[in-house]
Design a protein around this motif. Sequence first.
Motif, PDB file in Angstrom:
ATOM      1  N   HIS A 286       0.915  -1.233   0.061  1.00 26.71           N
ATOM      2  CA  HIS A 286      -0.070  -0.080   0.255  1.00 26.71           C
ATOM      3  C   HIS A 286       0.828   1.287   0.011  1.00 26.71           C
ATOM      4  CE1 HIS A 286      -2.168  -3.355   2.206  1.00 26.71           C
ATOM      5  NE2 HIS A 286      -3.119  -2.712   1.703  1.00 26.71           N
ATOM      6  N   VAL A 287       2.132   1.124   0.246  1.00 28.83           N
ATOM      7  CA  VAL A 287       2.935   2.239   0.492  1.00 28.83           C
ATOM      8  C   VAL A 287       3.579   2.690  -0.547  1.00 28.83           C
ATOM      9  CG1 VAL A 287       5.067   3.199   1.712  1.00 28.83           C
ATOM     10  CG2 VAL A 287       3.346   1.681   3.024  1.00 28.83           C
ATOM     11  N   GLY A 288       3.143   4.015  -1.007  1.00 30.25           N
ATOM     12  CA  GLY A 288       3.888   4.620  -2.093  1.00 30.25           C
ATOM     13  C   GLY A 288       5.098   5.446  -1.757  1.00 30.25           C
ATOM     14  N   GLY A 289       5.339   5.656  -0.861  1.00 28.53           N
ATOM     15  CA  GLY A 289       6.836   6.259  -0.466  1.00 28.53           C
ATOM     16  C   GLY A 289       7.189   6.548   0.789  1.00 28.53           C
ATOM     17  N   ILE A 290       8.124   6.796   1.417  1.00 28.14           N
ATOM     18  CA  ILE A 290       8.645   7.310   2.841  1.00 28.14           C
ATOM     19  C   ILE A 290       9.346   8.581   2.351  1.00 28.14           C
ATOM     20  CG2 ILE A 290       9.400   6.877   4.948  1.00 28.14           C
ATOM     21  CD1 ILE A 290       8.577   4.130   4.814  1.00 28.14           C
ATOM     22  N   ALA A 291       9.124   9.838   2.877  1.00 27.29           N
ATOM     23  CA  ALA A 291       9.946  10.894   3.071  1.00 27.29           C
ATOM     24  C   ALA A 291      10.519  11.157   4.246  1.00 27.29           C
ATOM     25  CB  ALA A 291       9.173  12.378   2.586  1.00 27.29           C
ATOM     26  N   ASP A 292      11.749  10.989   4.286  1.00 28.01           N
ATOM     27  CA  ASP A 292      12.496  10.945   5.550  1.00 28.01           C
ATOM     28  C   ASP A 292      12.528  12.698   6.083  1.00 28.01           C
ATOM     29  OD1 ASP A 292      15.551  11.578   7.044  1.00 28.01           O
ATOM     30  OD2 ASP A 292      14.972   9.653   7.266  1.00 28.01           O
ATOM     31  N   GLY A 293      12.749  12.912   7.127  1.00 26.08           N
ATOM     32  CA  GLY A 293      12.586  14.233   7.608  1.00 26.08           C
ATOM     33  C   GLY A 293      14.032  14.891   7.186  1.00 26.08           C
ATOM     34  N   GLU A 294      14.862  14.344   6.703  1.00 25.86           N
ATOM     35  CA  GLU A 294      15.985  15.225   6.344  1.00 25.86           C
ATOM     36  C   GLU A 294      15.978  15.310   4.686  1.00 25.86           C
ATOM     37  OE1 GLU A 294      19.437  13.201   7.899  1.00 25.86           O
ATOM     38  OE2 GLU A 294      18.984  13.557   9.860  1.00 25.86           O
ATOM     39  N   ASP A 295      15.118  14.659   4.131  1.00 25.04           N
ATOM     40  CA  ASP A 295      15.214  14.904   2.750  1.00 25.04           C
ATOM     41  C   ASP A 295      14.214  15.690   2.161  1.00 25.04           C
ATOM     42  OD1 ASP A 295      14.931  14.207  -0.014  1.00 25.04           O
ATOM     43  OD2 ASP A 295      15.036  12.179   0.236  1.00 25.04           O
ATOM     44  N   ILE A 296      14.466  17.319   2.113  1.00 23.57           N
ATOM     45  CA  ILE A 296      13.742  18.055   1.673  1.00 23.57           C
ATOM     46  C   ILE A 296      13.233  18.013   0.452  1.00 23.57           C
ATOM     47  CG2 ILE A 296      15.629  19.619   1.168  1.00 23.57           C
ATOM     48  CD1 ILE A 296      14.059  22.095   1.856  1.00 23.57           C
ATOM     49  N   GLN A 297      13.916  17.518  -0.830  1.00 28.54           N
ATOM     50  CA  GLN A 297      13.334  17.361  -1.892  1.00 28.54           C
ATOM     51  C   GLN A 297      12.308  16.355  -2.095  1.00 28.54           C
ATOM     52  OE1 GLN A 297      16.558  15.905  -4.859  1.00 28.54           O
ATOM     53  NE2 GLN A 297      15.226  16.483  -6.412  1.00 28.54           N
ATOM     54  N   LYS A 298      12.665  15.188  -1.290  1.00 30.28           N
ATOM     55  CA  LYS A 298      11.352  14.270  -1.333  1.00 30.28           C
ATOM     56  C   LYS A 298      10.015  14.684  -0.536  1.00 30.28           C
ATOM     57  CE  LYS A 298      11.626   9.164  -1.598  1.00 30.28           C
ATOM     58  NZ  LYS A 298      12.288   8.101  -1.377  1.00 30.28           N
ATOM     59  N   LEU A 299      10.421  15.474   0.614  1.00 30.75           N
ATOM     60  CA  LEU A 299       9.244  16.241   1.196  1.00 30.75           C
ATOM     61  C   LEU A 299       8.541  17.016   0.286  1.00 30.75           C
ATOM     62  CD1 LEU A 299      10.909  16.626   4.869  1.00 30.75           C
ATOM     63  CD2 LEU A 299       8.862  15.198   4.146  1.00 30.75           C
ATOM     64  N   SER A 300       9.349  17.981  -0.540  1.00 30.19           N
ATOM     65  CA  SER A 300       8.493  18.700  -1.466  1.00 30.19           C
ATOM     66  C   SER A 300       7.775  18.083  -2.513  1.00 30.19           C
ATOM     67  CB  SER A 300       9.737  19.614  -1.824  1.00 30.19           C
ATOM     68  OG  SER A 300       9.084  20.516  -3.028  1.00 30.19           O
ATOM     69  N   LYS A 301       8.129  16.957  -3.059  1.00 34.57           N
ATOM     70  CA  LYS A 301       7.692  16.234  -4.180  1.00 34.57           C
ATOM     71  C   LYS A 301       6.365  15.523  -3.547  1.00 34.57           C
ATOM     72  CE  LYS A 301      11.698  15.170  -6.728  1.00 34.57           C
ATOM     73  NZ  LYS A 301      12.568  13.932  -7.444  1.00 34.57           N
ATOM     74  N   LEU A 302       6.462  15.117  -2.213  1.00 31.21           N
ATOM     75  CA  LEU A 302       5.280  14.470  -1.772  1.00 31.21           C
ATOM     76  C   LEU A 302       4.163  15.410  -1.464  1.00 31.21           C
ATOM     77  CD1 LEU A 302       3.693  11.943  -0.395  1.00 31.21           C
ATOM     78  CD2 LEU A 302       5.067  12.436   1.736  1.00 31.21           C
ATOM     79  N   THR A 303       4.556  16.574  -0.774  1.00 29.04           N
ATOM     80  CA  THR A 303       3.400  17.673  -0.637  1.00 29.04           C
ATOM     81  C   THR A 303       2.916  17.986  -2.003  1.00 29.04           C
ATOM     82  OG1 THR A 303       5.112  19.493  -0.598  1.00 29.04           O
ATOM     83  CG2 THR A 303       4.580  18.449   1.546  1.00 29.04           C
ATOM     84  N   ALA A 304       3.540  18.172  -2.946  1.00 29.85           N
ATOM     85  CA  ALA A 304       3.142  18.815  -4.251  1.00 29.85           C
ATOM     86  C   ALA A 304       2.216  17.652  -4.855  1.00 29.85           C
ATOM     87  CB  ALA A 304       4.318  19.034  -5.237  1.00 29.85           C
TER      88      ALA A 304
END
Length: 218
Positions: A28-46
Amino acid sequence: LCYSPAQAHLYLMDFGGGSLRLFRDLPHVGGIADGEDIQKLSKLTAMLLETLDRRKKLLAAQGLVNIDAYREATGEQLPWIVLLLDHVAPAMELYPELDGFLQTFVRDGTACGMYLLVSAGAANALPYRISQHIKAAVCLRMTDRGDYAQIVGKTNGLEPENLAGRGLVRNSPPLEFQTALPASGAREIDRVNEMRKLARLMRGAWTGECPSPIPVLP
């Protein structure tokens, strides 16, 4: 366990030192954004905001206000999307821009089948502008007894027993509950291996039931 990957998509924001990595192999998991990975967090929120906007437009086009009515009217089974955010206080401290995202997500998401599941280390860690839109709440044992009422409502003296995993859930009146680790095992590696076994069983059971793959974070 109750929903196939075609019915529920999970995305994880991990600010709790990697505790959510336990779930990364679940289908079910499409991805995990680690707290230190700002690029991945940005992609996930977008991606989540784009999905929310698209679903709002689908509902508006049908003159409907929630996803259940949309499913009934169109027969299209849009999956539930759940965002898990572990440890909200450091998340908002490190990335203040998450404040606006979370407000939009929690305010508009429910009608579109998109939900926020957030953990906090203190009763006041979640700003009121976000918490006012959250209807369900649970807490484990608190150091300050006054925190119970703030989290789950007036308890009339009810407190969780001093047992691991015991807590209170918001209700009228609040109720006591018992939770547990998601997998058995005395050591962390044992629990990780159990979750991997469970993930393999899930993938085998639901092969072919997810016609469109879960959008995966790059």
